[in-house]
Scaffold this motif. Structure first.
Motif, PDB file in Angstrom:
ATOM      1  N   TRP A  33      10.364  13.765 -31.151  1.00 43.72           N
ATOM      2  CA  TRP A  33      11.257  14.881 -30.883  1.00 43.72           C
ATOM      3  C   TRP A  33      10.918  15.453 -29.516  1.00 43.72           C
ATOM      4  CZ3 TRP A  33      14.874  17.115 -34.364  1.00 43.72           C
ATOM      5  CH2 TRP A  33      14.944  16.478 -35.601  1.00 43.72           C
ATOM      6  N   GLN A  34      11.899  16.076 -28.896  1.00 48.75           N
ATOM      7  CA  GLN A  34      11.699  16.711 -27.603  1.00 48.75           C
ATOM      8  C   GLN A  34      12.095  18.182 -27.700  1.00 48.75           C
ATOM      9  OE1 GLN A  34      13.367  16.267 -23.080  1.00 48.75           O
ATOM     10  NE2 GLN A  34      13.362  14.460 -24.339  1.00 48.75           N
ATOM     11  N   LEU A  35      11.324  19.018 -27.039  1.00 48.98           N
ATOM     12  CA  LEU A  35      11.621  20.445 -27.002  1.00 48.98           C
ATOM     13  C   LEU A  35      11.618  20.894 -25.551  1.00 48.98           C
ATOM     14  CD1 LEU A  35      11.975  23.196 -28.495  1.00 48.98           C
ATOM     15  CD2 LEU A  35       9.491  23.412 -28.356  1.00 48.98           C
ATOM     16  N   THR A  36      12.743  21.457 -25.117  1.00 51.42           N
ATOM     17  CA  THR A  36      12.843  22.045 -23.787  1.00 51.42           C
ATOM     18  C   THR A  36      12.488  23.512 -23.934  1.00 51.42           C
ATOM     19  OG1 THR A  36      14.579  20.491 -23.213  1.00 51.42           O
ATOM     20  CG2 THR A  36      14.381  22.457 -21.822  1.00 51.42           C
ATOM     21  N   PRO A  88       8.491  24.460 -33.006  1.00 48.04           N
ATOM     22  CA  PRO A  88       8.964  24.167 -34.351  1.00 48.04           C
ATOM     23  C   PRO A  88       7.804  24.062 -35.343  1.00 48.04           C
ATOM     24  CG  PRO A  88       9.513  22.403 -32.809  1.00 48.04           C
ATOM     25  CD  PRO A  88       8.766  23.428 -32.070  1.00 48.04           C
ATOM     26  N   LYS A  89       8.092  24.328 -36.599  1.00 48.46           N
ATOM     27  CA  LYS A  89       7.084  24.184 -37.643  1.00 48.46           C
ATOM     28  C   LYS A  89       7.081  22.744 -38.117  1.00 48.46           C
ATOM     29  CE  LYS A  89       7.566  28.889 -39.253  1.00 48.46           C
ATOM     30  NZ  LYS A  89       7.923  29.753 -40.362  1.00 48.46           N
ATOM     31  N   GLY A 142      15.420  26.055 -23.647  1.00 46.22           N
ATOM     32  CA  GLY A 142      16.412  26.068 -24.716  1.00 46.22           C
ATOM     33  C   GLY A 142      15.839  26.390 -26.075  1.00 46.22           C
ATOM     34  N   GLY A 143      14.630  25.909 -26.328  1.00 44.73           N
ATOM     35  CA  GLY A 143      13.957  26.205 -27.575  1.00 44.73           C
ATOM     36  C   GLY A 143      14.467  25.476 -28.800  1.00 44.73           C
ATOM     37  N   VAL A 144      15.415  24.556 -28.637  1.00 44.90           N
ATOM     38  CA  VAL A 144      15.960  23.824 -29.775  1.00 44.90           C
ATOM     39  C   VAL A 144      15.481  22.378 -29.690  1.00 44.90           C
ATOM     40  CG1 VAL A 144      18.061  23.044 -30.939  1.00 44.90           C
ATOM     41  CG2 VAL A 144      17.994  25.298 -29.845  1.00 44.90           C
ATOM     42  N   PRO A 145      14.738  21.891 -30.694  1.00 43.53           N
ATOM     43  CA  PRO A 145      14.256  20.517 -30.662  1.00 43.53           C
ATOM     44  C   PRO A 145      15.401  19.510 -30.784  1.00 43.53           C
ATOM     45  CG  PRO A 145      13.191  21.777 -32.418  1.00 43.53           C
ATOM     46  CD  PRO A 145      14.280  22.614 -31.871  1.00 43.53           C
ATOM     47  N   SER A 146      15.234  18.362 -30.129  1.00 39.30           N
ATOM     48  CA  SER A 146      16.200  17.273 -30.264  1.00 39.30           C
ATOM     49  C   SER A 146      15.452  15.999 -30.623  1.00 39.30           C
ATOM     50  CB  SER A 146      17.010  17.089 -28.982  1.00 39.30           C
ATOM     51  OG  SER A 146      16.169  16.776 -27.900  1.00 39.30           O
ATOM     52  N   ARG A 147      16.014  15.273 -31.547  1.00 38.07           N
ATOM     53  CA  ARG A 147      15.384  14.041 -32.022  1.00 38.07           C
ATOM     54  C   ARG A 147      15.565  12.942 -30.983  1.00 38.07           C
ATOM     55  NH1 ARG A 147      16.465  11.655 -38.065  1.00 38.07           N
ATOM     56  NH2 ARG A 147      14.953   9.963 -37.975  1.00 38.07           N
ATOM     57  N   MET A 148      14.500  12.158 -30.754  1.00 40.10           N
ATOM     58  CA  MET A 148      14.528  11.100 -29.744  1.00 40.10           C
ATOM     59  C   MET A 148      14.571   9.697 -30.354  1.00 40.10           C
ATOM     60  SD  MET A 148      14.542  12.710 -26.858  1.00 40.10           S
ATOM     61  CE  MET A 148      14.164  11.424 -25.693  1.00 40.10           C
ATOM     62  N   THR A 149      13.938   9.500 -31.526  1.00 32.31           N
ATOM     63  CA  THR A 149      13.954   8.183 -32.174  1.00 32.31           C
ATOM     64  C   THR A 149      14.523   8.316 -33.578  1.00 32.31           C
ATOM     65  OG1 THR A 149      11.671   8.415 -32.981  1.00 32.31           O
ATOM     66  CG2 THR A 149      11.981   7.316 -30.843  1.00 32.31           C
ATOM     67  N   PHE A 150      15.120   7.227 -34.058  1.00 30.11           N
ATOM     68  CA  PHE A 150      15.848   7.272 -35.327  1.00 30.11           C
ATOM     69  C   PHE A 150      15.498   6.114 -36.249  1.00 30.11           C
ATOM     70  CE2 PHE A 150      18.207   9.365 -32.016  1.00 30.11           C
ATOM     71  CZ  PHE A 150      18.567  10.561 -32.596  1.00 30.11           C
ATOM     72  N   ASN A 151      14.471   5.364 -35.945  1.00 30.27           N
ATOM     73  CA  ASN A 151      14.076   4.225 -36.758  1.00 30.27           C
ATOM     74  C   ASN A 151      13.323   4.703 -37.996  1.00 30.27           C
ATOM     75  OD1 ASN A 151      12.289   1.827 -37.545  1.00 30.27           O
ATOM     76  ND2 ASN A 151      13.647   0.945 -36.013  1.00 30.27           N
ATOM     77  N   PRO A 152      13.518   4.071 -39.164  1.00 29.61           N
ATOM     78  CA  PRO A 152      12.807   4.511 -40.363  1.00 29.61           C
ATOM     79  C   PRO A 152      11.290   4.275 -40.311  1.00 29.61           C
ATOM     80  CG  PRO A 152      14.235   2.629 -40.863  1.00 29.61           C
ATOM     81  CD  PRO A 152      14.495   3.017 -39.452  1.00 29.61           C
ATOM     82  N   SER A 153      10.828   3.417 -39.416  1.00 28.32           N
ATOM     83  CA  SER A 153       9.381   3.195 -39.266  1.00 28.32           C
ATOM     84  C   SER A 153       8.764   4.333 -38.466  1.00 28.32           C
ATOM     85  CB  SER A 153       9.125   1.879 -38.541  1.00 28.32           C
ATOM     86  OG  SER A 153       9.601   0.798 -39.292  1.00 28.32           O
ATOM     87  N   ALA A 181       6.432  20.147 -16.562  1.00 24.85           N
ATOM     88  CA  ALA A 181       5.987  21.197 -17.494  1.00 24.85           C
ATOM     89  C   ALA A 181       7.129  22.033 -18.067  1.00 24.85           C
ATOM     90  CB  ALA A 181       4.944  22.098 -16.843  1.00 24.85           C
ATOM     91  N   THR A 182       8.326  21.439 -18.195  1.00 24.70           N
ATOM     92  CA  THR A 182       9.465  22.156 -18.774  1.00 24.70           C
ATOM     93  C   THR A 182       9.787  21.711 -20.196  1.00 24.70           C
ATOM     94  OG1 THR A 182      11.074  20.575 -17.894  1.00 24.70           O
ATOM     95  CG2 THR A 182      10.528  22.497 -16.504  1.00 24.70           C
ATOM     96  N   ARG A 183       9.190  20.582 -20.624  1.00 25.13           N
ATOM     97  CA  ARG A 183       9.495  20.013 -21.936  1.00 25.13           C
ATOM     98  C   ARG A 183       8.233  19.410 -22.549  1.00 25.13           C
ATOM     99  NH1 ARG A 183      13.942  15.643 -20.367  1.00 25.13           N
ATOM    100  NH2 ARG A 183      12.656  15.455 -18.530  1.00 25.13           N
ATOM    101  N   VAL A 184       8.280  19.218 -23.849  1.00 26.85           N
ATOM    102  CA  VAL A 184       7.266  18.435 -24.542  1.00 26.85           C
ATOM    103  C   VAL A 184       7.973  17.409 -25.409  1.00 26.85           C
ATOM    104  CG1 VAL A 184       5.443  20.180 -24.581  1.00 26.85           C
ATOM    105  CG2 VAL A 184       7.075  20.059 -26.474  1.00 26.85           C
ATOM    106  N   VAL A 185       7.299  16.310 -25.638  1.00 26.21           N
ATOM    107  CA  VAL A 185       7.724  15.338 -26.633  1.00 26.21           C
ATOM    108  C   VAL A 185       6.594  15.285 -27.652  1.00 26.21           C
ATOM    109  CG1 VAL A 185       6.820  13.304 -25.429  1.00 26.21           C
ATOM    110  CG2 VAL A 185       8.695  13.045 -27.047  1.00 26.21           C
ATOM    111  N   TYR A 186       6.966  15.166 -28.927  1.00 24.32           N
ATOM    112  CA  TYR A 186       5.958  15.173 -29.984  1.00 24.32           C
ATOM    113  C   TYR A 186       6.437  14.310 -31.144  1.00 24.32           C
ATOM    114  CZ  TYR A 186       9.090  18.764 -31.859  1.00 24.32           C
ATOM    115  OH  TYR A 186      10.191  19.451 -32.313  1.00 24.32           O
TER     116      TYR A 186
END
Length: 169
Positions: A32-35, A1-2, A38-49, A14-19
């Motif tokens: 965020w996590q990217l498999t 992702p950009k 699949g190539g589609v990022p998914s959000r992992m945290t939702f806190n405003p901080s 070695a199948t995913r990254v978290v960033y």
């Protein structure tokens, strides 16, 4: 992702990254996590901080820092469940994860102390945190060797002197 990232951590298989990715609209960062398959990022945290510096453990946990409660604190997240974060350590001083033991029983982290600059500490999963390298020099980014016997870290002191904590990793 950009986007703007600070840290990327590869999963043990070695199948995913978290960033951590910046959200300019919210002036924050989330994990965020990217498999790769699949190539589609998914959000992992939702806190405003801001949630930053993710670090994947061998057993599927992700340690990270967040400023939800004062200075950056250590949190943990299940890599397979978004929104499941919990605080690992409350400190009056900033903390940032830097390494895991191979079995996931020990988290190595940086503690930023105005008296001693950066120090390398350890947090056992079932115990109290303790200093590993705690000198007047600035020590950071501790990482254990695969067998857990050695610690590599950065220091601005040419002759590092470990504290006398008497504890091994």
């Amino acid at each position: 992702p950009k986007g703007s990232f600070t840290t990327v951590s590869l999963s043990p298989d070695a199948t995913r990254v978290v960033y951590d990715a910046a959200d300019e609209r919210a002036a924050s960062m989330d994990l965020w996590q990217l498999t790769f398959a699949g190539g589609v990022p998914s959000r992992m945290t939702f806190n405003p901080s801001p949630d930053v510096f993710p670090l994947w453990s061998a057993d599927g946990r992700i340690a990270f820092s967040s400023v939800r409660e004062g200075p950056p604190q250590l949190y943990e997240l299940d890599a397979n469940s978004a929104g499941t974060e919990k605080i690992l350590l409350k400190s009056n001083l900033p903390t940032v994860p830097s390494g895991w033991s191979r079995d996931g029983s020990l988290l190595i982290y940086n503690l930023i102390d105005p008296r001693t600059s950066g120090d390398v500490w350890a947090l056992p999963t079932n115990g109290q945190p303790f200093p590993i390298v705690n000198t007047a020099a600035d020590e950071r980014y501790g990482t254990l060797s695969p067998d857990g016997r050695w610690l590599a870290y950065m220091s601005n002191d040419s002759v590092a002197r470990a504290s006398g904590s008497g504890r091994s990793c």
